[in-house]
Design a protein around this motif. Structure first.
Motif, PDB file in Angstrom:
ATOM      1  N   MET A 133      23.758   8.577   3.750  1.00  0.00           N
ATOM      2  CA  MET A 133      22.355   8.922   3.606  1.00  0.00           C
ATOM      3  C   MET A 133      22.204  10.303   2.976  1.00  0.00           C
ATOM      4  O   MET A 133      22.991  11.198   3.228  1.00  0.00           O
ATOM      5  N   ILE A 134      21.161  10.448   2.194  1.00  0.00           N
ATOM      6  CA  ILE A 134      20.817  11.718   1.561  1.00  0.00           C
ATOM      7  C   ILE A 134      19.597  12.278   2.285  1.00  0.00           C
ATOM      8  O   ILE A 134      18.575  11.604   2.412  1.00  0.00           O
ATOM      9  N   ALA A 135      19.716  13.500   2.765  1.00  0.00           N
ATOM     10  CA  ALA A 135      18.593  14.172   3.411  1.00  0.00           C
ATOM     11  C   ALA A 135      17.779  14.877   2.334  1.00  0.00           C
ATOM     12  O   ALA A 135      18.299  15.266   1.285  1.00  0.00           O
ATOM     13  N   SER A 136      16.492  15.038   2.597  1.00  0.00           N
ATOM     14  CA  SER A 136      15.635  15.800   1.682  1.00  0.00           C
ATOM     15  C   SER A 136      14.634  16.582   2.502  1.00  0.00           C
ATOM     16  O   SER A 136      14.325  16.223   3.642  1.00  0.00           O
ATOM     17  N   LEU A 137      14.180  17.669   1.889  1.00  0.00           N
ATOM     18  CA  LEU A 137      13.121  18.430   2.535  1.00  0.00           C
ATOM     19  C   LEU A 137      12.255  19.079   1.483  1.00  0.00           C
ATOM     20  O   LEU A 137      12.676  19.322   0.354  1.00  0.00           O
ATOM     21  N   LEU A 138      11.026  19.309   1.882  1.00  0.00           N
ATOM     22  CA  LEU A 138      10.047  19.988   1.051  1.00  0.00           C
ATOM     23  C   LEU A 138       9.573  21.186   1.849  1.00  0.00           C
ATOM     24  O   LEU A 138       9.194  21.043   3.009  1.00  0.00           O
ATOM     25  N   TYR A 139       9.649  22.364   1.237  1.00  0.00           N
ATOM     26  CA  TYR A 139       9.175  23.555   1.941  1.00  0.00           C
ATOM     27  C   TYR A 139       8.281  24.369   1.028  1.00  0.00           C
ATOM     28  O   TYR A 139       8.326  24.246  -0.198  1.00  0.00           O
ATOM     29  N   ALA A 140       7.462  25.194   1.640  1.00  0.00           N
ATOM     30  CA  ALA A 140       6.604  26.137   0.926  1.00  0.00           C
ATOM     31  C   ALA A 140       6.916  27.531   1.441  1.00  0.00           C
ATOM     32  O   ALA A 140       7.370  27.708   2.570  1.00  0.00           O
ATOM     33  N   SER A 141       6.696  28.523   0.594  1.00  0.00           N
ATOM     34  CA  SER A 141       6.860  29.919   0.995  1.00  0.00           C
ATOM     35  C   SER A 141       5.964  30.789   0.127  1.00  0.00           C
ATOM     36  O   SER A 141       5.433  30.338  -0.887  1.00  0.00           O
ATOM     37  N   THR A 142       5.822  32.028   0.538  1.00  0.00           N
ATOM     38  CA  THR A 142       4.993  32.992  -0.171  1.00  0.00           C
ATOM     39  C   THR A 142       5.883  33.983  -0.898  1.00  0.00           C
ATOM     40  O   THR A 142       6.822  34.526  -0.295  1.00  0.00           O
ATOM     41  N   ALA A 143       5.599  34.206  -2.173  1.00  0.00           N
ATOM     42  CA  ALA A 143       6.396  35.140  -2.975  1.00  0.00           C
ATOM     43  C   ALA A 143       6.233  36.565  -2.453  1.00  0.00           C
ATOM     44  O   ALA A 143       5.155  36.951  -1.994  1.00  0.00           O
ATOM     45  N   ALA A 144       7.298  37.328  -2.555  1.00  0.00           N
ATOM     46  CA  ALA A 144       7.245  38.740  -2.189  1.00  0.00           C
ATOM     47  C   ALA A 144       6.354  39.482  -3.176  1.00  0.00           C
ATOM     48  O   ALA A 144       6.213  39.084  -4.341  1.00  0.00           O
ATOM     49  N   GLU A 145       5.760  40.528  -2.702  1.00  0.00           N
ATOM     50  CA  GLU A 145       4.914  41.375  -3.554  1.00  0.00           C
ATOM     51  C   GLU A 145       5.712  41.844  -4.767  1.00  0.00           C
ATOM     52  O   GLU A 145       6.851  42.277  -4.645  1.00  0.00           O
ATOM     53  N   GLY A 146       5.129  41.733  -5.955  1.00  0.00           N
ATOM     54  CA  GLY A 146       5.768  42.226  -7.170  1.00  0.00           C
ATOM     55  C   GLY A 146       6.727  41.253  -7.836  1.00  0.00           C
ATOM     56  O   GLY A 146       7.301  41.566  -8.871  1.00  0.00           O
ATOM     57  N   LEU A 147       6.906  40.049  -7.283  1.00  0.00           N
ATOM     58  CA  LEU A 147       7.781  39.057  -7.892  1.00  0.00           C
ATOM     59  C   LEU A 147       7.172  38.614  -9.216  1.00  0.00           C
ATOM     60  O   LEU A 147       5.981  38.312  -9.287  1.00  0.00           O
ATOM     61  N   ASP A 148       7.968  38.574 -10.277  1.00  0.00           N
ATOM     62  CA  ASP A 148       7.429  38.181 -11.580  1.00  0.00           C
ATOM     63  C   ASP A 148       8.183  36.978 -12.145  1.00  0.00           C
ATOM     64  O   ASP A 148       9.102  36.455 -11.516  1.00  0.00           O
ATOM     65  N   SER A 149       7.803  36.546 -13.337  1.00  0.00           N
ATOM     66  CA  SER A 149       8.403  35.368 -13.971  1.00  0.00           C
ATOM     67  C   SER A 149       9.903  35.506 -14.151  1.00  0.00           C
ATOM     68  O   SER A 149      10.645  34.543 -13.959  1.00  0.00           O
ATOM     69  N   ALA A 150      10.352  36.687 -14.517  1.00  0.00           N
ATOM     70  CA  ALA A 150      11.791  36.903 -14.697  1.00  0.00           C
ATOM     71  C   ALA A 150      12.535  36.671 -13.385  1.00  0.00           C
ATOM     72  O   ALA A 150      13.631  36.090 -13.382  1.00  0.00           O
ATOM     73  N   ASP A 151      11.953  37.085 -12.277  1.00  0.00           N
ATOM     74  CA  ASP A 151      12.571  36.861 -10.970  1.00  0.00           C
ATOM     75  C   ASP A 151      12.658  35.368 -10.659  1.00  0.00           C
ATOM     76  O   ASP A 151      13.669  34.885 -10.141  1.00  0.00           O
ATOM     77  N   VAL A 152      11.607  34.638 -10.988  1.00  0.00           N
ATOM     78  CA  VAL A 152      11.592  33.199 -10.723  1.00  0.00           C
ATOM     79  C   VAL A 152      12.640  32.495 -11.582  1.00  0.00           C
ATOM     80  O   VAL A 152      13.382  31.628 -11.094  1.00  0.00           O
ATOM     81  N   PHE A 153      12.752  32.878 -12.845  1.00  0.00           N
ATOM     82  CA  PHE A 153      13.776  32.280 -13.695  1.00  0.00           C
ATOM     83  C   PHE A 153      15.166  32.595 -13.168  1.00  0.00           C
ATOM     84  O   PHE A 153      16.064  31.755 -13.217  1.00  0.00           O
ATOM     85  N   LYS A 154      15.362  33.770 -12.619  1.00  0.00           N
ATOM     86  CA  LYS A 154      16.649  34.150 -12.029  1.00  0.00           C
ATOM     87  C   LYS A 154      16.951  33.281 -10.807  1.00  0.00           C
ATOM     88  O   LYS A 154      18.089  32.841 -10.613  1.00  0.00           O
ATOM     89  N   ILE A 155      15.944  33.016  -9.986  1.00  0.00           N
ATOM     90  CA  ILE A 155      16.119  32.134  -8.829  1.00  0.00           C
ATOM     91  C   ILE A 155      16.587  30.757  -9.286  1.00  0.00           C
ATOM     92  O   ILE A 155      17.543  30.200  -8.738  1.00  0.00           O
ATOM     93  N   VAL A 156      15.919  30.202 -10.282  1.00  0.00           N
ATOM     94  CA  VAL A 156      16.268  28.874 -10.782  1.00  0.00           C
ATOM     95  C   VAL A 156      17.674  28.894 -11.391  1.00  0.00           C
ATOM     96  O   VAL A 156      18.484  27.987 -11.148  1.00  0.00           O
ATOM     97  N   GLU A 157      17.973  29.913 -12.167  1.00  0.00           N
ATOM     98  CA  GLU A 157      19.300  30.047 -12.782  1.00  0.00           C
ATOM     99  C   GLU A 157      20.400  30.131 -11.722  1.00  0.00           C
ATOM    100  O   GLU A 157      21.410  29.428 -11.805  1.00  0.00           O
ATOM    101  N   ASP A 158      20.208  30.978 -10.724  1.00  0.00           N
ATOM    102  CA  ASP A 158      21.199  31.118  -9.649  1.00  0.00           C
ATOM    103  C   ASP A 158      21.361  29.816  -8.866  1.00  0.00           C
ATOM    104  O   ASP A 158      22.480  29.404  -8.555  1.00  0.00           O
TER     105      ASP A 158
END
Length: 129
Positions: free
Chosen positions: A1-26
């Motif tokens: 079986m494959i488990a899955s989950l969906l979560y939500a969170s709030t971005a830290a103050e000052g997080l920008d697009s470059a930070d989000v792309f870094k998250i996805v890249e990492d």
């Protein structure tokens, strides 16, 4: 079986697009070793992420996410299990407002109804902002 989950969170103050792309890249680089796949949606202040893989890997990932300073207030919205992955080729995919192909793929996947409702609700809030 494959488990899955969906979560939500709030971005830290000052997080920008470059930070989000870094998250996805990492994540794209690390997730194959974890045997985790999924996608991330970011609306400028909130994250919504779907991940799938072995339950132990998702539990470990949640622990990492809860200690990541780039966001806070991690809330697991839904958990599910299935026979197979819905996004086997997405080590981590960013699905943003300009990623129509990814969003179309998500809309046509057989996500549990509760998960899809949360994704739709998130998208409605994003378009209204």
């Amino acid at each position: 079986m494959i488990a899955s989950l969906l979560y939500a969170s709030t971005a830290a103050e000052g997080l920008d697009s470059a930070d989000v792309f870094k998250i996805v890249e990492d994540s794209s680089r690390r997730n194959p070793a974890r045997d985790v796949t999924g996608f991330l949606i970011f609306d400028g202040s909130q994250f919504l992420q779907y991940v799938e893989g072995p339950q132990e890997a998702l539990d470990g990932l949640l622990d990492v996410l809860n200690h990541d300073r780039r966001h806070h207030s991690v809330r697991v919205l839904h958990r599910a299990e299935s026979e197979q992955r819905l996004f086997p080729r997405w080590a981590m995919r960013r699905a943003g407002a300009t990623a129509e192909q990814e969003l179309d793929t998500i809309r046509t996947a057989r996500l549990p109804v509760g998960m899809m409702a949360e994704i739709d609700r998130f998208g409605t809030r994003r378009r209204a902002a």
